[in-house]
Scaffold this active site. Structure first.
Site, PDB file in Angstrom:
ATOM      1  N   ARG A 117       0.823  -1.208   0.000  1.00  0.00           N
ATOM      2  CA  ARG A 117       0.000   0.000   0.000  1.00  0.00           C
ATOM      3  C   ARG A 117       0.857   1.258   0.000  1.00  0.00           C
ATOM      4  O   ARG A 117       1.989   1.247   0.440  1.00  0.00           O
ATOM      5  CB  ARG A 117      -0.898   0.019   1.240  1.00  0.00           C
ATOM      6  N   LYS A 182       3.381  -8.634  11.365  1.00  0.00           N
ATOM      7  CA  LYS A 182       2.776  -8.785  10.041  1.00  0.00           C
ATOM      8  C   LYS A 182       3.199 -10.090   9.378  1.00  0.00           C
ATOM      9  O   LYS A 182       4.381 -10.374   9.227  1.00  0.00           O
ATOM     10  CB  LYS A 182       3.168  -7.590   9.159  1.00  0.00           C
ATOM     11  N   ARG A 316      -1.834   1.636  20.692  1.00  0.00           N
ATOM     12  CA  ARG A 316      -1.560   2.889  21.388  1.00  0.00           C
ATOM     13  C   ARG A 316      -0.239   2.765  22.154  1.00  0.00           C
ATOM     14  O   ARG A 316       0.024   1.760  22.807  1.00  0.00           O
ATOM     15  CB  ARG A 316      -2.687   3.214  22.364  1.00  0.00           C
TER      16      ARG A 316
END
Length: 318
Positions: A117, A182, A316
């Site tokens: 992407r 990932k 976060r």
């Protein structure tokens, strides 16, 4: 393809994981030992770990299971092209969309210009991962493609579950994760005009047995070899992915996201966890609450449940 034929022949021989002498390889291919050495350097440039021992010859660091066009075609119902060395499987299909049958697939062993992407590079060493793209003609048009990458993610994980591979999760909108790292990425590229069918090229790169010192990757990543101890048959995995993806896309054309929201939320890597959604210079912090039927991500903030259709998620504090 022809320019790589000798390298591919050498790799076919070395794939068994045994030593093969330069002299023997040269005789087999009708070339000199010096020429063999030159081709070995070219193979190493593809990211293949080949080493040599004087008096024994050349050997792969580990055996390699190569993709097989006939085995794959026997297991799927769509046209399939296996091009071992390519610039990009997505690009190959994008350049041919007007002559392809919907569902047509391109696979490769190595991509010289693999992409993810936002124009990022997708590192694509030879023979140790899976690089696969499918062309799909979506009659509903480009507006009907919203959420499509989520459907693709669900299909990929469900295909792996059919093969007994558990523990894979999804990261909105288009990554597969294992233990917060990932494992695979999805890239959907489309073209078309308002009022007409959309031409989609759906690409996927999945790490299977990539070396830990692979250069060029800037984020934590995992391999399928970390997920399961079973020996993964790359041809069986590729065929299952193709068949499950074809079925999911047909289902999506019939019923849209309706049948996929619950399935996606079951696999959401961040469900119930505190996350940041990054959109350019803006950040939204809150608790991930899955997706809705438009494919938007739901985040519980101090203002309540908010929906977003763009951006990138991170945990976060990371």
């Amino acid at each position: 393809m022809k320019e790589h034929s000798i390298k591919l022949s050498i790799l076919n021989t070395l794939a068994d994981g045994n030593f093969h002498s330069g002299e023997g390889l040269g005789e087999q291919l009708g070339i000199s030992r010096a020429a063999v050495s030159k081709h070995i350097k070219g193979i190493q440039a593809w990211g293949v770990d080949v080493f040599s021992v004087q008096g024994k010859g050349y050997k792969l660091a580990q055996p390699m299971q190569l993709l097989n066009q006939q085995r794959l075609q026997d297991k799927v119902n769509v046209p399939l092209a296996l091009i071992p060395v390519i610039d990009s499987t997505n690009q190959h299909l994008l350049e041919r969309i007007h002559s392809l049958e919907s569902g047509s697939v391109c696979l490769a062993e190595y991509q010289s210009q693999g992409r993810g992407r936002r124009g990022r590079e997708w590192v694509s060493p030879f023979g140790c991962n899976l690089y696969l793209s499918m062309y799909w003609r979506l009659e509903a048009g480009m507006a009907g493609a919203m959420g499509l990458s989520l459907v693709v993610g669900v299909a990929i994980v469900e295909a792996m579950e059919k093969l007994g591979i558990e523990g894979i999760k999804l990261k909105w909108p288009n990554d597969l994760y294992y233990q917060d790292k990932k494992l695979a990425g999805i890239l959907v590229e489309m073209s078309g005009q308002a009022g007409s069918a959309a031409h989609l090229v759906i690409g996927m790169g999945m790490n299977l047995r990539m070396a830990g010192d692979t250069q060029g990757i800037t984020q934590p990543w995992s391999c399928l070899s970390e997920v399961t101890e079973q020996d993964i048959d790359r041809n069986e995995l590729a065929a299952e992915l193709i068949n499950t993806l074809e079925n999911a896309l047909n289902e999506y054309e019939m019923s849209g996201m309706q049948g996929f929201v619950e399935r996606w939320n079951r696999l959401d890597n961040f469900l119930g966890r505190e996350i940041k959604l990054i959109m350019g210079n803006r950040e939204v912090s809150g608790v991930a609450r899955g997706i809705n039927e438009q494919g938007g991500v739901l985040i519980e903030t101090e203002q309540g449940i908010e929906t977003y259709i763009g951006g990138e998620i991170s945990l976060r504090g990371i």
